[in-house]
Design a protein around this motif. Structure first.
Motif, mmCIF file in Angstrom:
data_model
loop_
_atom_site.group_PDB
_atom_site.id
_atom_site.type_symbol
_atom_site.label_atom_id
_atom_site.label_comp_id
_atom_site.label_asym_id
_atom_site.label_seq_id
_atom_site.Cartn_x
_atom_site.Cartn_y
_atom_site.Cartn_z
ATOM 1 N N PHE A 145 0.841 -1.211 0.000
ATOM 2 C CA PHE A 145 0.000 0.000 0.000
ATOM 3 C C PHE A 145 0.877 1.262 0.000
ATOM 4 O O PHE A 145 0.653 2.193 -0.758
ATOM 5 C CB PHE A 145 -0.917 -0.003 1.237
ATOM 6 C CG PHE A 145 -1.815 1.209 1.315
ATOM 7 C CD1 PHE A 145 -3.072 1.224 0.705
ATOM 8 C CD2 PHE A 145 -1.409 2.354 2.000
ATOM 9 C CE1 PHE A 145 -3.891 2.330 0.776
ATOM 10 C CE2 PHE A 145 -2.214 3.482 2.066
ATOM 11 C CZ PHE A 145 -3.460 3.463 1.453
ATOM 12 N N VAL A 146 1.905 1.232 0.866
ATOM 13 C CA VAL A 146 2.788 2.403 0.958
ATOM 14 C C VAL A 146 3.517 2.611 -0.372
ATOM 15 O O VAL A 146 3.611 3.725 -0.884
ATOM 16 C CB VAL A 146 3.798 2.247 2.121
ATOM 17 C CG1 VAL A 146 4.863 3.338 2.071
ATOM 18 C CG2 VAL A 146 3.065 2.253 3.442
ATOM 19 N N ASP A 147 4.023 1.525 -0.946
ATOM 20 C CA ASP A 147 4.749 1.643 -2.209
ATOM 21 C C ASP A 147 3.851 2.171 -3.321
ATOM 22 O O ASP A 147 4.285 2.950 -4.170
ATOM 23 C CB ASP A 147 5.306 0.259 -2.635
ATOM 24 C CG ASP A 147 6.446 -0.159 -1.724
ATOM 25 O OD1 ASP A 147 6.968 0.727 -0.993
ATOM 26 O OD2 ASP A 147 6.812 -1.351 -1.732
ATOM 27 N N ALA A 148 2.620 1.716 -3.327
ATOM 28 C CA ALA A 148 1.716 2.082 -4.425
ATOM 29 C C ALA A 148 1.098 3.467 -4.228
ATOM 30 O O ALA A 148 0.516 4.021 -5.153
ATOM 31 C CB ALA A 148 0.603 1.044 -4.542
ATOM 32 N N PHE A 149 1.250 4.013 -3.012
ATOM 33 C CA PHE A 149 0.567 5.278 -2.722
ATOM 34 C C PHE A 149 1.136 6.406 -3.569
ATOM 35 O O PHE A 149 2.337 6.602 -3.648
ATOM 36 C CB PHE A 149 0.722 5.642 -1.228
ATOM 37 C CG PHE A 149 -0.103 6.834 -0.843
ATOM 38 C CD1 PHE A 149 -1.415 6.679 -0.413
ATOM 39 C CD2 PHE A 149 0.421 8.122 -0.927
ATOM 40 C CE1 PHE A 149 -2.175 7.779 -0.070
ATOM 41 C CE2 PHE A 149 -0.336 9.229 -0.588
ATOM 42 C CZ PHE A 149 -1.639 9.051 -0.159
ATOM 43 N N GLU A 150 0.262 7.111 -4.217
ATOM 44 C CA GLU A 150 0.722 8.262 -4.998
ATOM 45 C C GLU A 150 0.075 9.515 -4.444
ATOM 46 O O GLU A 150 -1.143 9.601 -4.393
ATOM 47 C CB GLU A 150 0.331 8.100 -6.466
ATOM 48 C CG GLU A 150 1.282 7.217 -7.238
ATOM 49 C CD GLU A 150 0.847 7.094 -8.682
ATOM 50 O OE1 GLU A 150 0.382 8.101 -9.249
ATOM 51 O OE2 GLU A 150 0.964 5.974 -9.222
ATOM 52 N N ALA A 151 0.906 10.426 -4.065
ATOM 53 C CA ALA A 151 0.352 11.698 -3.589
ATOM 54 C C ALA A 151 -0.317 12.388 -4.766
ATOM 55 O O ALA A 151 0.217 12.402 -5.861
ATOM 56 C CB ALA A 151 1.453 12.584 -3.025
ATOM 57 N N PRO A 152 -1.487 12.914 -4.560
ATOM 58 C CA PRO A 152 -2.154 13.633 -5.645
ATOM 59 C C PRO A 152 -1.367 14.885 -6.023
ATOM 60 O O PRO A 152 -0.473 15.317 -5.300
ATOM 61 C CB PRO A 152 -3.511 13.996 -5.048
ATOM 62 C CG PRO A 152 -3.336 13.914 -3.565
ATOM 63 C CD PRO A 152 -2.233 12.947 -3.303
ATOM 64 N N GLU A 153 -1.696 15.440 -7.166
ATOM 65 C CA GLU A 153 -1.073 16.693 -7.588
ATOM 66 C C GLU A 153 -1.260 17.739 -6.495
ATOM 67 O O GLU A 153 -2.240 17.704 -5.752
ATOM 68 C CB GLU A 153 -1.720 17.186 -8.889
ATOM 69 C CG GLU A 153 -1.327 16.372 -10.112
ATOM 70 C CD GLU A 153 0.164 16.427 -10.405
ATOM 71 O OE1 GLU A 153 0.663 17.550 -10.617
ATOM 72 O OE2 GLU A 153 0.837 15.373 -10.377
ATOM 73 N N SER A 154 -0.340 18.647 -6.453
ATOM 74 C CA SER A 154 -0.388 19.675 -5.409
ATOM 75 C C SER A 154 -1.732 20.386 -5.406
ATOM 76 O O SER A 154 -2.272 20.758 -6.436
ATOM 77 C CB SER A 154 0.714 20.696 -5.652
ATOM 78 O OG SER A 154 0.505 21.814 -4.827
ATOM 79 N N LYS A 155 -2.269 20.530 -4.223
ATOM 80 C CA LYS A 155 -3.538 21.247 -4.086
ATOM 81 C C LYS A 155 -3.307 22.591 -3.429
ATOM 82 O O LYS A 155 -4.118 23.065 -2.663
ATOM 83 C CB LYS A 155 -4.513 20.428 -3.234
ATOM 84 C CG LYS A 155 -5.091 19.228 -3.951
ATOM 85 C CD LYS A 155 -6.068 18.538 -3.029
ATOM 86 C CE LYS A 155 -6.562 17.237 -3.640
ATOM 87 N NZ LYS A 155 -7.227 16.409 -2.628
ATOM 88 N N SER A 156 -2.154 23.148 -3.740
ATOM 89 C CA SER A 156 -1.837 24.448 -3.145
ATOM 90 C C SER A 156 -2.916 25.465 -3.442
ATOM 91 O O SER A 156 -3.509 25.488 -4.512
ATOM 92 C CB SER A 156 -0.506 24.949 -3.732
ATOM 93 O OG SER A 156 -0.418 26.332 -3.562
ATOM 94 N N GLY A 157 -3.160 26.269 -2.475
ATOM 95 C CA GLY A 157 -4.139 27.344 -2.655
ATOM 96 C C GLY A 157 -3.603 28.432 -3.573
ATOM 97 O O GLY A 157 -4.322 29.360 -3.912
#
Lengths: 322, 339, 375
Positions: free
Chosen positions: C93-105
């Motif tokens: 799960f950790v390996d496959a986890f992809e952080a989504p594109e930046s949601k910066s304000g």
């Protein structure tokens, strides 16, 4: 130029006050009780008074290390000045300036200035203020023959001319910059010739003649007030003391000062002129003389009796806030 | 509302706002408008060599935006004289290196008036001047020299590292009633930060804490603050957390913030672009050694140029100026000390 | 981010203007079992330091990020799962986890913050959310700004508009406040609500903003669908006058930090950036004078002059009062004024800035209250 009776009395009182102040300082200095060192103005009184008698309080002057005369001529009080020279509490500058930095901005006296050539740029600034605020005010910078050779002075004459500032450059040429003769150090001989290079009117006047100085200054100051820009006045005179007290004056002949005190004394000349022309009578001048001597007694006694400044004063007045 | 401005724009805006607010504020110096004496020119030809005074002349007129001949003693002295008689002059000394032709007016006149006249004079003048290397401008146009001014009682010294600070500190300087020397690092003019449109002031004598960290304190001014931050990022990846302090003003100096940080970290690196002798680096180091000796876990390290003039040739200048790598090396050395 | 058997704890988008956060400290260990809403990790953003709660109960199986790490919004902090999930599955799960594109304000003032002209003021408003449900209006307290609602506004905006209004004299709104009194500030808020085209709203006010919410509900009964008082002013005389004076006049970091810390039960929450942000607003021309006028008008002599407790009966809209038990500015006992007139929730272990210090709990109370209004 006609001078009113009141103005004449005022001028005499001012010149005599300067003379007696300096004579008293010379005496007190010799006792060893006056700290530091002093540069005396005796012999040059007609210059300060001839110029300053045209000025009002809001006009500004800047002086030199030899500044007591300019202070008195511009309205500084003798009592606080004497306290200042003695370094006492209540001195005009709280005992922090001394002889070379006597100032009273409330009288339009921006300070005796112990840096030769230090004053002209500052006078340009005071003149800028008058010009920007359209007050009709003027600034006068007193400089010596020594200061006439400083870059700051020449730069300031250029700046004043370029900007058409209401500033008057008064050069008190007493023949010596410290011990160096002006006839050697001032290239071109006369300081007045430098006016032409900076495209400003210039005159040379006899500094022992109050009326000559008064007339030349009147024209220059009037021109400046009316927007006519800067002028130069070279006042030739003789100092009755050395560069500073204790100067052995080995660069002057033994007779030079004695002769000057007899033949080139602005006060003697003034008294003779006004009494011969019946403008003032000798008795009223004598009365002023006595009054001034008393004033010096009082000022000196007060200064000798005054306490020293508190040691905590060392730390105050460096900044407005810090 | 805040928006991004360069330090150049922030400085320009500060002067615009203060001239608008107070008609005694004037700006003067060489090429402040530029092109004076060229009859057919309208508006400002230059607006200062760096464009920091652009637009002031057309807006406020030649009475208050004053071009001068090249004669620093005369016009800086005039600014001081005007400020002692009722104006608030902002005067530009184009490069701090030119102090040699005007210093008397600054350190003997402006700095001393209030004291030697017994507290009766006020001289609210601001001298703005460029500092710093990095442009191959060589030995007479690249110095920092702020230690010389900091040495003089009666002068306040302000050295902003970014646009936000520059605007707030310049407005504070203009309103201050004592003489202020305002040092602008040439390499920072284009650096942008968020800057409020509104007027605001930043107090003197309060350091900025650019980054918090518990391992090593780095004190750095002007461009060196950016170098220190760059070094701190590198070091964080190595597990060394730096606290980066920008004093912002060297007179007055916020000793407390530096001391409190060193009491926490026990380790200090001072970065200074000025010459190493009698410098801010030396001054801050001695202050910490005197007042926080017992907190120190390692000798204080200074990162500074060598005791030489600033060289011209780019590789020579690069060798001369402190950079992030040298700062990081110094931090590593103090961090390792004793372990 | 909740899978069938594995739950990811990720960096939330806190306060709209952040793009990442720095991990300060773990509050749990690997293998520890936690309940939903337990605080598991302390994160620092450029706005404030705060704790992230466990989204549901379970066992913390893996702490992915380390203290000091800077984690982007949506980035993986830790993984929770039942005891029965094998380690290999966690690793996968950790390996496959992809952080989504930046949601910066997108930086300060971007997008959601606008300046509106209302009642002769230029007021900053941050607007979030859309939907048919009754809009919410947020009113901060004395010396506050839009960031007072950093941890609430987004959570409340799932199905409705939520508008945070920055009062005159505060934040980056214009600095003219008239006499600074309740009428002057109330008129500004009322005009702002009209300018936003809102006809019926839930008014949520913190501290002095609470009193403004009550004033508005009294003056415009048709406008107020409900009123939420978060440590609200106007319900008693006591207030920490010394704090108000210190806070109102603070212009240096040390003074501001000390003042801000007294707003929280846990002073560690006030980090360098919170202090710097408050100072930046305070230094703006006119800000200190505006606050001084407001303080004089509302709290002369260190007492509350604007008394509304006796008028709560005139308000038709339901009221919810939230208070931190450790409030050092306005005593939690003032909540009693609401007894018999509305709901009261006292929250343990937090101070005056309840909505920041116990954001999750406050948000849940408000959402439940709002749901009740619409039921």
């Amino acid at each position: 130029m006609q001078v009113s009776r009141d103005k004449l009395l005022e001028a005499y009182r001012s010149m005599k006050t300067i003379r007696e102040f300096e004579e008293r300082v010379a005496k007190e200095f010799a006792t060893g009780d006056l700290p530091g060192f002093v540069h005396l103005y005796a012999g040059e009184e007609a210059s300060a008074v001839g110029v300053c008698s045209h000025l009002v309080k809001s006009d500004q002057i800047i002086s030199t290390h030899r500044g007591h005369g300019h202070c008195i001529a511009k309205g500084c009080e003798v009592g606080p000045m004497m306290l200042e020279l003695f370094g006492r509490k209540g001195g005009l500058c709280g005992g922090k300036g001394g002889s070379m930095h006597v100032a009273d901005l409330s009288q339009g006296m921006m300070g005796a200035n112990a840096i030769v050539g230090g004053g002209p740029p500052l006078a340009c600034g005071a003149a800028m203020t008058a010009k920007i605020k359209k007050t009709g005010g003027v600034a006068v910078t007193f400089t010596g023959d020594g200061g006439s050779n400083q870059g700051t002075t020449l730069e300031s004459m250029n700046l004043a001319s370029v900007m058409q500032l209401p500033v008057i450059f008064v050069f008190e040429n007493n023949g010596f910059a410290e011990s160096t003769a002006a006839n050697w150090s001032v290239a071109g001989g006369d300081i007045v010739r430098r006016a032409e290079a900076f495209a400003m009117p210039g005159v040379q006047v006899d500094g022992t003649d109050f009326f000559a100085v008064h007339e030349a200054a009147g024209e220059a100051i009037d021109r400046a007030r009316k927007g006519g820009g800067p002028s130069l006045i070279e006042v030739t005179l003789t100092r009755f003391y050395g560069h500073h007290q204790g100067d052995n004056q080995s660069y002057r002949t033994p007779d030079e000062v004695r002769n000057a005190r007899e033949s080139r004394c602005p006060l003697v000349n003034f008294r003779r002129r006004v009494t011969e022309a019946s403008l003032l009578d000798a008795a009223e001048l004598d009365a002023i003389d006595r009054e001034i001597l008393d004033q010096m007694d009082v000022a000196t006694a007060a200064a000798r009796a005054a306490p020293w400044p508190d040691a905590a004063e060392v730390l105050t007045d460096v900044y407005v806030t810090y | 509302m805040a928006r991004k401005l360069s330090m150049r724009q922030a400085i320009n805006e500060a002067m615009h706002q203060e001239m608008e607010r107070d008609e005694s504020v004037i700006v003067m110096g060489e090429d402040i408008m530029g092109g004076l004496g060229v009859d057919w020119l309208e508006g400002d030809a230059w607006g200062g060599t760096q464009g920091t005074t652009k637009g002031l002349g057309p807006r406020f007129g030649r009475d208050r935006v004053i071009d001068t001949p090249i004669s620093e003693s005369a016009f800086i002295g005039a600014a001081i004289g005007a400020s002692t008689t009722g104006m608030r002059a902002i005067v530009e000394l184009m490069y701090v290196d030119f102090l040699g032709v005007c210093f008397d007016q600054i350190f003997n006149q402006a700095a001393k008036f209030r004291y030697m006249f017994g507290g009766k004079a006020e001289c609210p003048v601001v001298v703005r001047t460029q500092i710093g290397g990095g442009f191959s401008a060589a030995a007479q146009h690249s110095q920092c020299l702020y230690p010389i001014f900091t040495h003089i009682p009666g002068l306040k010294c302000v050295i902003p590292s970014n646009a936000y600070d520059a605007k707030g500190l310049l407005i504070e300087a203009i309103r201050d009633n004592s003489p202020v020397i305002f040092f602008e690092h040439k390499k920072l003019y284009d650096a942008e930060t968020e800057v409020p449109e509104e007027s605001y002031t930043l107090p003197f004598g309060e350091a900025g804490i650019l980054r918090e960290g518990g391992d090593v304190t780095i004190v750095a001014l002007a461009r060196m603050a950016h170098m220190a931050m760059e070094a701190a990022e590198t070091l964080a990846a190595e597990g060394i957390e730096c606290e980066v302090i920008d004093p912002r003003t060297t007179s007055p100096m916020d000793e407390d913030t530096i001391l409190e940080s060193v009491e926490n970290t026990g380790r200090l690196v001072v970065v200074d672009e000025s010459y190493p002798r009698c410098s801010m680096g030396a001054d801050i180091s001695s202050m910490v050694a005197e007042k926080a000796f017992d907190s120190l876990k390692a000798p204080i390290r200074k990162v500074a140029p060598p005791h030489t003039p600033v060289p011209f040739s780019p590789p020579l200048e690069a060798a001369y100026l402190p950079d992030a790598a040298r700062i990081a090396d110094a931090v590593r050395a103090v961090a390792r000390h004793g372990s | 981010m909740t899978g069938e058997r594995i739950t990811a704890i990720t960096m939330p988008k806190w306060g709209m203007t952040e793009s990442d956060g720095k991990l300060v400290a773990w509050l749990v260990k690997e293998g520890e079992s936690v309940s939903a809403m337990d605080e598991v990790v302390e994160m620092e953003t450029t706005k404030i330091t705060g704790a992230i709660e466990a989204p549901e109960g379970g066992t913390v199986r893996r702490l992915v990020a380390k203290p000091g790490d800077v984690v982007p919004i949506g980035g993986l902090l830790a993984v929770m799962a039942g005891e029965d999930v094998p380690q290999a599955e966690i690793d996968a799960f950790v390996d496959a986890f992809e952080a989504p594109e930046s949601k910066s304000g997108g930086g300060e003032g971007a997008g959601d913050v606008t300046v509106i002209e209302a009642g002769g003021h230029s007021l900053r408003v941050r607007s979030l959310g859309e939907g048919e449900a009754t809009p919410i209006v947020l009113i901060h307290g004395f010396g506050g700004d839009l960031d007072a609602w950093l941890f609430n506004q987004e959570a409340l905006a799932a199905d409705r508009q939520v508008h945070a209004i920055e009062l005159p004299g505060h934040g980056q709104s214009s600095k003219s406040v008239g006499d600074g009194g309740p009428d002057a500030l109330g008129a500004a808020v009322s005009a702002a609500i009209d300018a936003l085209g809102l006809e019926r709203v839930v008014l949520i006010g913190q501290s002095m903003g609470g009193a403004l919410a009550l004033d508005l509900a009294l003056a415009r009964p048709g406008l107020a669908a409900g009123v939420v008082l978060v440590a609200g002013a106007g319900l008693g005389e006591e207030i920490d006058g010394a704090f108000l004076e210190a806070f109102g006049s603070a212009d240096r970091r040390k003074e501001m930090k000390a003042a801000l810390q007294s707003l929280f039960a846990d002073p560690a929450l006030v980090n360098r950036n919170v202090v710097e942000g408050a100072l930046r607003n305070r230094r703006l021309e006119g800000a200190a004078e505006a606050l001084e006028a407001i303080r004089e008008a509302w709290f002369p002599g260190g007492r509350q002059a604007h008394a509304l407790a006796g008028r709560l009966g005139e308000i038709k809209a339901p009221i919810l009062a939230l208070w931190g038990v450790e409030d050092r500015i306005i005593p939690a006992a003032h909540a009693k004024a609401v007894e018999g007139r509305g709901e009261i929730a006292l929250i343990e272990g937090v101070g005056h800035m309840v909505q920041m210090e116990a954001a999750g709990e406050v948000n849940r109370h408000i959402l439940a209250f709002v749901a009740g209004l619409e039921a």
